[in-house]
Design an enzyme around this catalytic site. Structure first.
Site, mmCIF file in Angstrom:
data_model
loop_
_atom_site.group_PDB
_atom_site.id
_atom_site.type_symbol
_atom_site.label_atom_id
_atom_site.label_comp_id
_atom_site.label_asym_id
_atom_site.label_seq_id
_atom_site.Cartn_x
_atom_site.Cartn_y
_atom_site.Cartn_z
ATOM 1 N N ASP A 93 5.709 -9.305 4.200
ATOM 2 C CA ASP A 93 6.308 -7.995 3.370
ATOM 3 C C ASP A 93 7.958 -8.064 3.155
ATOM 4 O O ASP A 93 8.539 -8.856 4.101
ATOM 5 C CB ASP A 93 5.550 -6.736 3.858
ATOM 6 C CG ASP A 93 6.027 -6.529 5.318
ATOM 7 O OD1 ASP A 93 6.818 -7.158 5.842
ATOM 8 O OD2 ASP A 93 5.480 -5.725 5.996
ATOM 9 N N ASP A 268 -4.482 -6.379 2.959
ATOM 10 C CA ASP A 268 -4.138 -6.438 4.349
ATOM 11 C C ASP A 268 -4.226 -5.008 5.107
ATOM 12 O O ASP A 268 -4.187 -3.986 4.239
ATOM 13 C CB ASP A 268 -2.556 -6.801 4.257
ATOM 14 C CG ASP A 268 -1.625 -5.841 4.257
ATOM 15 O OD1 ASP A 268 -1.475 -5.359 2.996
ATOM 16 O OD2 ASP A 268 -1.150 -5.304 5.258
#
Lengths: 377, 377
Positions: A93, A268
């Site tokens: 991320d 996720d």
């Protein structure tokens, strides 16, 4: 400018899609669930267990890793894969979300986010360009643009400001990504909260910029599931059909099943490992609380039909005992049981889509969860 | 009355011995180290890892298991092996030692120890007969007599009283053991603190009663290593040569090497897993503190010559990062690395004794520990 496309759509069934995403570290079968290895480790699991469970790709958190052990250090040690021993694809991320949720004294400007490390209080600036640099140092296969995520409920004006800022940060992220290694990818992130018009504007802006894939951010942040699904229904149809779509931070098995039905390819979530540490097991019977006394004398496994050794090989009584005793092994077993269930669900979803019976699979799977656990002995 | 002997002495080199101990759940190669699975779990390890590391036998704590989940419950679930999934030999202690160290309001009489559970404060009586019954319910391969262990330093009169009580409890334990399943064993425990005459008297009494094997208790309880070794030198020569000898609660690799040199066959200790949870690794270079900053940038494994995957497969920098970050995986990896090192040491010791070069092995191994870790990069 159009970026190369590493995603191959193999088939669809209604809105549900199945495909292959090719990364420098291997191929990801979609729909895919990415277990979260926050700080370079999966809590309670060995990397070989993550692989054996069927995960093609995992997620690493840029915020945690840039603070400790540090991106430059990981680069010097050969990148995340070499460092951790996870030799498959890795998505990172941008760090922005954790800056917002974990750090103190953050200040968001057009240029960057400035914050204090939750570890040592050091003052750190994270710009879209630095985020891309850090993700490259980590050796990420799929990098995420930096964005600003607003918790819901929120004022429309706040949602719009963050969405527009995220679009500008997306453009800067893409420019910073121009020199990235061949085959690595950059995903843009759609924001816009629970406001359809803002979601549409966000997607239009992102597609104009052009990314390897597209994520939906700013969901699973406090809104009801119905709102989340409604937003996916707004966004998915206007995303490029040939690019992968990633719903960030989601979710429960039911969230994922419903999101796949609406055209999502990737997920996720920390839920399998976090809930495992708290004595909860995800199964085809729904979520089971092993702390419950009903399991204390039960010699039966969680699910005798599961192919995963820990799911069919340990008595509920033993798992109950481990959870009650606070034994590390309890958290280890339940975390792997949950990661394995999430991967099994993804495998079954992919098979159902390939075989054109996703609607039937979805109904049967939901019915199993609703029916609940087997009766106590 | 003489009990059957399940121990086969294969050879010796000086006082050091190697042999095979046959239990209902399999054969134990000696010298043997028994990792401690306190409450039916090895902290930080899967049972398959314990087996893969080379452990033939593990130890379970009667005190913990009788309190939770309960001996009758474990029996109803098929015994400890079935319950835990550890399918090999298991030795159980009598519970007496933990009563003394963990419980409150204990009262020792000729008949029994009465104490309050550290879990819920319940008042519980543990007699030698109940201890044997509990160990049988657990499905123990090797049961230990109940004894009273005195922390050192202590008054001679206290040591003597506890030693005499332990002898009487040993006789009662043996009577209670008469109906135990064929092939299971009962070990007597020599007490007598740091007083040679009392150690001699204890061994004479035990041998008169007659057990399948003999343990040395009441050591590694606060005395210097030299005292421990001196007491072994008093006791070992007068123990029956054809029976296994078990030094309880020991110890460091050096303790074990020196005890083997003095005729000891079996050991148990929580040190490999406990120290692993605290960032310490046992290696042929001695004990290494992974928390130390010298490892932060070091790509080299702990020991590139080790055959254990985690010992040669992870960078010191990664282990350092996991320990510093408090990641479960750090404790998991270091615990297995330590259990594997303890088993490797036992394997090497057995080979050296078989090949008649134990003295040389002992010297080289000690020199490696003394030399210490490889230089930082």
């Amino acid at each position: 400018m159009s970026l190369p496309n590493y995603f191959e759509l193999l088939g669809h069934d209604g809105q549900a899609r199945t495909g292959l995403l090719t990364t420098p570290h291997g191929v990801v079968r979609t729909p895919a669930f990415m277990p979260v290895g926050t700080a370079g480790a999966m809590k309670g699991l060995h990397w070989r267990e993550v692989r054996d469970a069927g995960a093609d790709i995992v997620l690493g958190n840029t915020y945690h890793l840039m603070l400790r052990p540090g991106a430059e250090r990981i680069a010097a040690l050969g990148g995340l894969q070499r460092f951790t021993g996870w030799n498959g694809p890795m998505l990172t991320d941008s760090g922005g979300f954790q800056v917002m949720s974990l750090s103190e004294l953050r200040k968001v400007t057009e240029q960057a986010v400035t914050f204090r490390s939750h570890l040592d209080g050091a003052r750190i600036e994270l710009s879209p360009e630095r985020s891309i640099e850090v993700q490259r140092l980590l050796g990420s296969d799929i990098a995420m643009q930096m964005d600003e995520c607003v918790r819901l409920p929120a004022e429309r004006s706040d949602i719009e400001r963050a969405m527009q800022l995220s679009l500008r940060w997306g453009e800067r992220s893409k420019r910073a990504f121009e020199t990235a290694p061949d085959g690595t990818m950059l995903f843009g992130i759609a924001q816009g909260g629970d406001v359809p018009q803002l979601r549409h504007a966000s997607v239009r802006g992102l597609v104009e910029t052009g990314f390897h894939g597209y994520a939906i951010g700013g969901l699973a942040v406090g809104e009801p599931q119905a709102v989340m699904l409604a937003m996916i229904e707004e966004v998915a149809p206007i995303l490029p059909q040939d690019r992968p779509r990633y719903l960030m931070g989601v979710g429960t098995p039911e969230d994922m099943l419903e999101a796949v039905a609406r055209g999502i390819d990737m997920f996720d979530c920390v839920m399998p490992t976090r809930n495992g540490r708290h004595g909860m097991a995800f199964t085809r019977f729904g979520q089971i609380n092993l702390r419950n006394a009903r399991h204390a004398d039960d010699p039966r496994p969680l699910d005798e039909e599961s192919a995963w050794p820990a799911t069919n090989g340990y008595a509920r009584a033993y798992l109950h005992h481990l959870v009650r005793s606070g034994e590390t092994l309890g958290a280890m077993l339940l975390s792997e049981i949950n990661v394995a269930y999430y991967q099994q669900l993804m495998r079954d979803i992919r098979d159902a889509i390939s075989q054109g019976n996703f609607a039937d699979f979805r109904e049967r799977t939901r019915a199993g969860w609703t029916k609940g656990d087997i009766a106590p002995r």
